[in-house]
Design an enzyme around this catalytic site. Sequence first.
Site, mmCIF file in Angstrom:
data_model
loop_
_atom_site.group_PDB
_atom_site.id
_atom_site.type_symbol
_atom_site.label_atom_id
_atom_site.label_comp_id
_atom_site.label_asym_id
_atom_site.label_seq_id
_atom_site.Cartn_x
_atom_site.Cartn_y
_atom_site.Cartn_z
ATOM 1 N N GLY A 156 0.839 -1.202 0.000
ATOM 2 C CA GLY A 156 0.000 0.000 0.000
ATOM 3 C C GLY A 156 0.872 1.250 0.000
ATOM 4 N N ASP A 213 2.100 -1.895 -4.429
ATOM 5 C CA ASP A 213 0.696 -1.473 -4.372
ATOM 6 C C ASP A 213 -0.023 -2.157 -5.515
ATOM 7 O OD1 ASP A 213 -1.752 0.119 -4.073
ATOM 8 O OD2 ASP A 213 -0.509 1.492 -2.908
ATOM 9 N N TYR A 238 -15.011 -0.553 9.081
ATOM 10 C CA TYR A 238 -13.578 -0.262 9.208
ATOM 11 C C TYR A 238 -13.120 -0.453 10.659
ATOM 12 C CZ TYR A 238 -9.339 2.694 9.112
ATOM 13 O OH TYR A 238 -8.073 3.185 9.225
ATOM 14 N N LYS A 261 -10.429 -3.108 12.229
ATOM 15 C CA LYS A 261 -9.226 -2.695 12.977
ATOM 16 C C LYS A 261 -9.225 -3.318 14.379
ATOM 17 C CE LYS A 261 -6.976 -0.163 9.974
ATOM 18 N NZ LYS A 261 -5.719 -0.681 9.405
HETATM 19 N N1 SER Z 1 -8.515 8.511 8.943
HETATM 20 C C1 SER Z 1 -9.258 7.280 8.979
HETATM 21 C C2 SER Z 1 -10.611 7.445 8.447
HETATM 22 O O1 SER Z 1 -11.125 8.539 8.516
HETATM 23 C C3 SER Z 1 -9.340 6.795 10.396
HETATM 24 O O2 SER Z 1 -8.328 5.889 10.643
HETATM 25 O O3 SER Z 1 -11.197 6.508 8.011
#
Ligand code: SER
Length: 315
Positions: free
Chosen positions: A9, A35, A143, A147
Site C-alpha cells: 500500500g 501497491d 472499518y 481494525k
Molecule cells: N482517517 C481514517 C478514516 O477517517 C481513520 O483511521 O477513516
Amino acid sequence: MQQNILIIGACGQIGTELTFALRQKYSADQVIASDIREGNEELMQTGPFEILDATDYDALEEVIAYYEIAEVYLMAAMLSATAEKFPERAWNLNMNTLFNVLNLAKEKKINKLFWPSSIAVFGPNTPKQDTPQNTIMEPSTVYGISKQSGERWCEYYHNKYGVDVRSLRYPGLISWKTMPGGGTTDYAVEIYHQALAEGSYTCFLKSDTKLPMMFMDDAIRAILELMEAEPENIKIRSSYNLAAMSFTPAQMTKSIQEQLPDFTITYEPDSRQEIADSWPNSVEDSAARNDWNWQHEFDLKNTTRIMLENLKSNQ
Ligand code: SER
C-alpha cells in the site's frame, strides 16, 4: 545480512511518505514499495516497485522471497467511509492482507511487522475525552470492526507464536504529498486544497465535531521510532493510542483564516457525520510516551502553516 523492507500500500497517503522516509533512512534499493497501482513519479523513481495484491498469499510470498524481505509495513486498507459502502470487500481486504503477513511472520519468512490501527476501534459507548488505552471498544463501522479484530489477532499472534508485530492507533492524518482516500477525517486535508483553490470549502462534518488529528511528519516518525524500539519496551502488542492534537472544523477554519483572511466555510454534514460522532474527541497516549518515548511535535498552527506553504508552491 541485508535487512530488506517491503511496504504494502505504498502509494497511499501514509505509504508514500513512509516509503520516502525509509528510503532516506536505509539505502533506497533496500526499500521495496508495492501497491495494486503505480504511485507518484517520485515514488516510482526513487527505488524498487512491485505491483502486488497483498490478498494473494502466493504472490506476496514470492515477492518476499525474491527480495529477501525481513520487515513488512502493511499500509493497504479500505478506510471508514468507503468501507461503509462495500462492507464485505472492506472486511476481506483489511483482514486477509493482515492474516497473510501475520502468517508469513509466524512461519518465520519475515521477522518484523508494522500494521496501523485507528481511533475507529472506539465506538459510541467509549468515553470521548482523553479516551484511555484500555476502555470500552464497541466500534460501529466496518472499518472499526476490522481494525479492532486486527488488533486482537496481532496480540494473539504475538502471544502464541512470538510474532514481532507493532501497531499504532492513528488519529486523522494531515499531509500535502498524497491525498487521503475514503476516510472520515479527509476534510482536514481537503480544506487546505480548497482554501487555496477556491477560497471556500463545504465541510461534510458539523462545525463543532472535534476529532483527534496528527501531522504526517509526526505519524511517520512514530512508525520509525516504534519499529526501532527494543522489543521488551513494546508492552502493548494490540495497538498503542497515539495523540498530537484535537480540533473542530471551526477551529481549523480559524487557523486558516489567520493566513487567508477571506477564507469561508459552509457545513453540509453527510453520512460521515455519524461515523465521526462515534469516535473520540481526544485520546490519552501515556503508554506510548512511557514505553518508547513518543513525543509529538506539530500542533494546528504549524500544521496549517506547512500545509499552506507547500500546497501553494505546488499549485
Ligand atoms: N482517517 C481514517 C478514516 O477517517 C481513520 O483511521 O477513516
